[in-house]
Write an enzyme that holds these catalytic residues in place. Structure first.
Site, PDB file in Angstrom:
ATOM      1  N   ALA A 142       0.840  -1.202   0.000  1.00  0.00           N
ATOM      2  CA  ALA A 142       0.000   0.000   0.000  1.00  0.00           C
ATOM      3  C   ALA A 142       0.869   1.244   0.000  1.00  0.00           C
ATOM      4  CB  ALA A 142      -0.909   0.000   1.232  1.00  0.00           C
ATOM      5  N   LYS A 158      -4.841   5.145   3.317  1.00  0.00           N
ATOM      6  CA  LYS A 158      -3.978   3.997   3.064  1.00  0.00           C
ATOM      7  C   LYS A 158      -4.618   3.193   1.940  1.00  0.00           C
ATOM      8  CE  LYS A 158      -1.728   0.081   5.391  1.00  0.00           C
ATOM      9  NZ  LYS A 158      -1.584  -0.649   6.689  1.00  0.00           N
ATOM     10  N   ASP A 293       3.345  -5.382  16.550  1.00  0.00           N
ATOM     11  CA  ASP A 293       4.578  -4.821  15.982  1.00  0.00           C
ATOM     12  C   ASP A 293       4.783  -3.391  16.500  1.00  0.00           C
ATOM     13  OD1 ASP A 293       6.859  -4.842  14.449  1.00  0.00           O
ATOM     14  OD2 ASP A 293       5.857  -4.238  12.610  1.00  0.00           O
TER      15      ASP A 293
END
Length: 563
Positions: A142, A158, A293
Site C-alpha cells: 500500500a 492507506k 509490531d
C-alpha cells in the site's frame, strides 16, 4: 509433487526467478535437493549454478535476508513474520530478519485513481477538500496519502496497490508447496517447521491485505483505551473504508525514532516509557488484543506526554486462559518460580515436535537452573527482555516451539523493552509488569471468574451429554454396517515392525543362499551334469545364485548400518 507446485502457481517464470535468486546467494544445494533445478532444465530453463564471489563470504542469515529482499513483497513480508519467531531462530537470524524494510517505489497517483474512485463511490476531489498526490510513505502492499476533509480535519488514506492480491496469492501457493518439499527433502530444515510458518504467514498476510480488518482492530483497541486519554488511537472514517482503503485521522506528533525531537519538545522520556509499557501490557494481559509490531515507526509522541499507536494490520489475540498462562510464566520469571515456568512451557508445546522434543524432566531441570541464576537479583536490575530471549534459546535447544500468537507476544514484549530503554536507560519493565501480573492472577482466582469457568464447563458437559445418544446411535449403525474401524498408530512399534521385517528378509535370503551352497556342492559331484567351460552347468548357476544372494545380504546390512 514439484510439478503440482508449479501447476498451483501457474507461473514457471516465478519458479525460475526463485531458483535463480537462491543459486545467486549460494543455496544451489537446496535448489538441487528439492528438484527445482532438474524440473526447470527439463522445461528448457538454463540455470547458472555458480555463486558470485561477492556473496561467498557472507553469513547464511545475511544471504537469506538479501535473497528475501530480491524476491519481492511477499518474501519481504515472510521475513518480517520470521523476525517474530524468536522460538525458532537464534538472535543473529532474528536480527537479520529485523533489517527487512517494507519499502517500495510509490505508484503514480494516476495508477490508483480508478481504484480509489471505485472504493469512494465518487471522484476523490468530490470527497476531500484537499488531497496530496505525492504519498507520505509507500510500501509493497500500500501507499499513504494525506488529505483534508470538508470540515478541516486532516486524514490519511492507506490505499492498497492495484493488482497486488493475485500476485501475492500466486506466491503464497508456491510457498506452501515449497514448504512441503523442504520438510520432505531437507531434514535439517524441519526443525524450523516450514509448513507451520507458511500457514501462519499466509493467514497473517491475507489479514493484512484486508484493510477493513485493520480498521476493526483499531476501533476495538481504541474502545479498550476509552478511559485512558494518555493513549491515542486514530479515529476511523468508516464512510470510505473497505477492503482496499483505510481512511483515518492523521497523527501530528513526533516519530518514535526521533528522540532528539522528544527532548526539544520538552517531553518527559521516563513518563513516556512507563505509559508506553503500561499501554502494551494492558493490551496483552488485560484486553487480549495487542499490537504485534510496536516498533518506533508505529509509535508517535504527542503534546502532554501522550502516546499514539498506528498500523494495526498485525495484531495478536490471546484468550482469557492464555493470558492467565502468560501471567503465570512472567510472574514465575520475576519471582523465581521455576516450577510454574516449566509447567506453562510444557503446556504450550505445539504437539508436533516429534522425536526432536526433549524429555520433560530434563526441560524442568534446565529451566530450574535457568531461573535459579536470577534469584536474589533486585527487580530493577532484572532484564526481562534478555531473560525471555535466553528462555527462547532454551526452547530451541529442546526442540520446542511456541504457538504463533505467543511467539508474537514474546517478540512484542522484547521490542517494547528495547523502546523503553531507548527512552529511559533506567527503564524497568519488570517493575512495570509486576502489579498488572498480580492483578491478572488475582482476577483469575476471583469467585466471579471461577463461577464463569464453572458455568462454561457445565455447559460443555451438558452439550456433550445431550449429543451422546446421537453419537452412540451413529456408532452402533456404523458397527452394524461393518464400517467401524479402530486405527492405532504407534510410531515406535511401527519402526520395530519395519526393522523386524528387514531382519526376517535378510535371514530368509541367507537361508536360501546356504541351501544353494549345499545344493551346488552336491550338483558339482554329479557326473551326468553337462559341462560349460569346464564347469558343471547347474553347479555354475547355483554358484552364481549364492554370490548374488550373499551380495544382497551384505548390501542390505551395509545400508541398514548407514540409516
Amino acid at each position: 509433487m514439484l510439478w503440482q507446485a508449479i501447476g498451483a502457481a501457474r507461473d514457471l517464470s516465478r519458479v525460475h526467478e526463485i531458483a535463480s535468486v537462491l543459486i545467486h546467494y549460494g543455496f544451489s544445494d537446496l535448489v538441487r535437493r528439492v528438484g527445482l533445478g532438474k524440473v526447470l532444465e527439463r522445461a528448457g530453463r538454463v540455470l547458472h549454478w555458480r555463486t558470485p564471489e561477492e556473496f561467498a563470504h557472507l553469513d547464511p542469515p545475511e544471504r537469506v535476508r538479501r535473497a528475501l529482499e530480491e524476491l519481492g513483497p511477499t518474501f519481504i513480508k515472510l521475513g518480517q513474520v520470521l523476525a517474530a519467531r524468536v522460538d525458532l531462530f537464534p538472535p543473529e537470524w532474528i536480527a537479520e530478519f529485523g533489517k527487512l524494510q517494507d519499502a517500495a517505489p510509490a505508484a503514480p497517483f494516476d495508477h490508483i485513481r480508478a481504484q480509489l474512485t471505485e472504493d469512494l463511490g465518487q471522484a476523490p476531489e468530490a470527497v476531500f477538500a484537499e488531497l496530496e498526490v505525492e504519498p507520505l510513505a509507500a510500501a509493497s502492499l500500500a501507499q499513504v496519502h494525506r488529505a483534508r476533509l470538508a470540515d478541516g480535519r486532516t486524514v490519511v488514506l492507506k490505499v492498497r496497490r492495484p493488482g497486488i492480491r493475485p500476485l501475492v496469492e500466486a506466491d503464497l501457493h508456491l510457498l506452501a508447496r515449497l514448504a512441503e518439499l523442504l520438510e520432505a527433502e531437507a531434514s535439517e530444515l524441519r526443525r524450523y517447521r516450514p509448513r507451520e510458518v507458511v500457514r501462519e504467514f499466509t493467514l497473517s498476510l491475507r489479514r493484512e491485505l484486508d484493510f477493513a480488518a485493520e480498521c476493526r482492530n483499531a476501533e476495538r483497541i481504541a474502545a479498550n483505551f476509552a478511559d485512558h486519554p494518555e493513549v491515542v488511537i486514530p479515529a476511523i472514517h468508516w464512510n470510505w473504508c473497505g477492503e482496499r482503503l483505510n481512511v483515518q485521522d492523521y497523527v501530528e506528533g513526533i516519530a518514535g525514532r526521533n528522540l532528539a525531537a522528544v527532548d526539544a519538545a520538552g517531553l518527559d522520556r521516563k513518563l513516556l516509557a512507563r505509559r508506553g509499557a503500561a499501554a502494551v501490557l494492558k493490551m496483552m494481559l488485560e484486553d487480549g488484543l495487542f499490537h504485534a509490531d510496536p516498533h518506533p515507526g508505529n509509535v508517535f509522541y504527542l503534546a502532554g506526554n501522550r502516546i499514539a499507536f498506528i498500523d494495526f494490520g498485525m495484531v495478536g489475540r490471546l484468550s482469557e486462559e492464555r493470558r492467565h498462562e502468560v501471567a503465570v510464566m512472567l510472574f514465575g520469571l520475576v519471582s523465581g518460580d521455576s516450577e510454574a515456568v516449566a509447567d506453562v512451557l510444557l503446556e504450550w508445546r505445539s504437539g508436533d515436535e516429534g522425536d526432536s522434543a526433549a524429555d520433560p524432566e530434563r526441560l524442568r531441570r534446565d529451566i530450574d537452573a535457568f531461573v535459579d541464576q536470577y534469584k536474589g537479583v533486585p527487580l530493577k536490575r532484572l532484564d526481562l527482555g534478555a531473560m525471555l530471549s535466553d528462555l527462547m534459546a532454551l526452547l530451541r535447544e529442546h526442540g520446542l516451539a511456541l504457538p504463533p500468537e505467543l511467539s508474537l507476544l514474546v517478540k512484542a514484549f522484547i521490542t517494547l523493552e528495547g523502546m523503553g530503554r531507548q527512552l529511559d536507560p533506567d527503564f524497568d519493565i519488570a517493575a512495570e509488569a509486576r502489579p498488572l501480573l498480580q492483578q491478572v492472577l488475582l482476577a483469575h482466582r476471583s469467585p466471579a471468574a471461577a463461577a464463569r469457568r464453572g458455568w462454561r464447563s457445565l455447559g460443555d458437559a451438558l452439550e456433550l451429554l445431550a449429543g451422546l445418544p446421537q453419537d452412540l446411535g451413529s456408532l452402533l449403525r456404523a458397527g452394524r454396517r461393518g464400517r467401524l474401524r479402530l486405527q492405532i498408530d504407534v510410531v515406535s512399534l511401527a519402526q520395530a515392525v519395519d526393522q523386524l521385517d528387514r531382519a526376517i528378509s535378510r535371514m530368509t535370503i541367507g537361508i536360501v543362499t546356504a541351501a544353494l551352497i549345499i545344493g551346488t556342492a552336491i550338483l558339482m559331484t554329479v557326473v551326468r551334469d553337462p559341462a560349460l567351460a569346464g564347469l558343471r552347468t547347474f553347479g555354475l548357476l547355483g554358484f552364481l545364485g549364492t554370490v548374488l544372494g550373499g551380495l544382497w545380504v551384505l548390501l542390505s546390512i551395509w545400508r541398514s548400518g548407514r540409516r
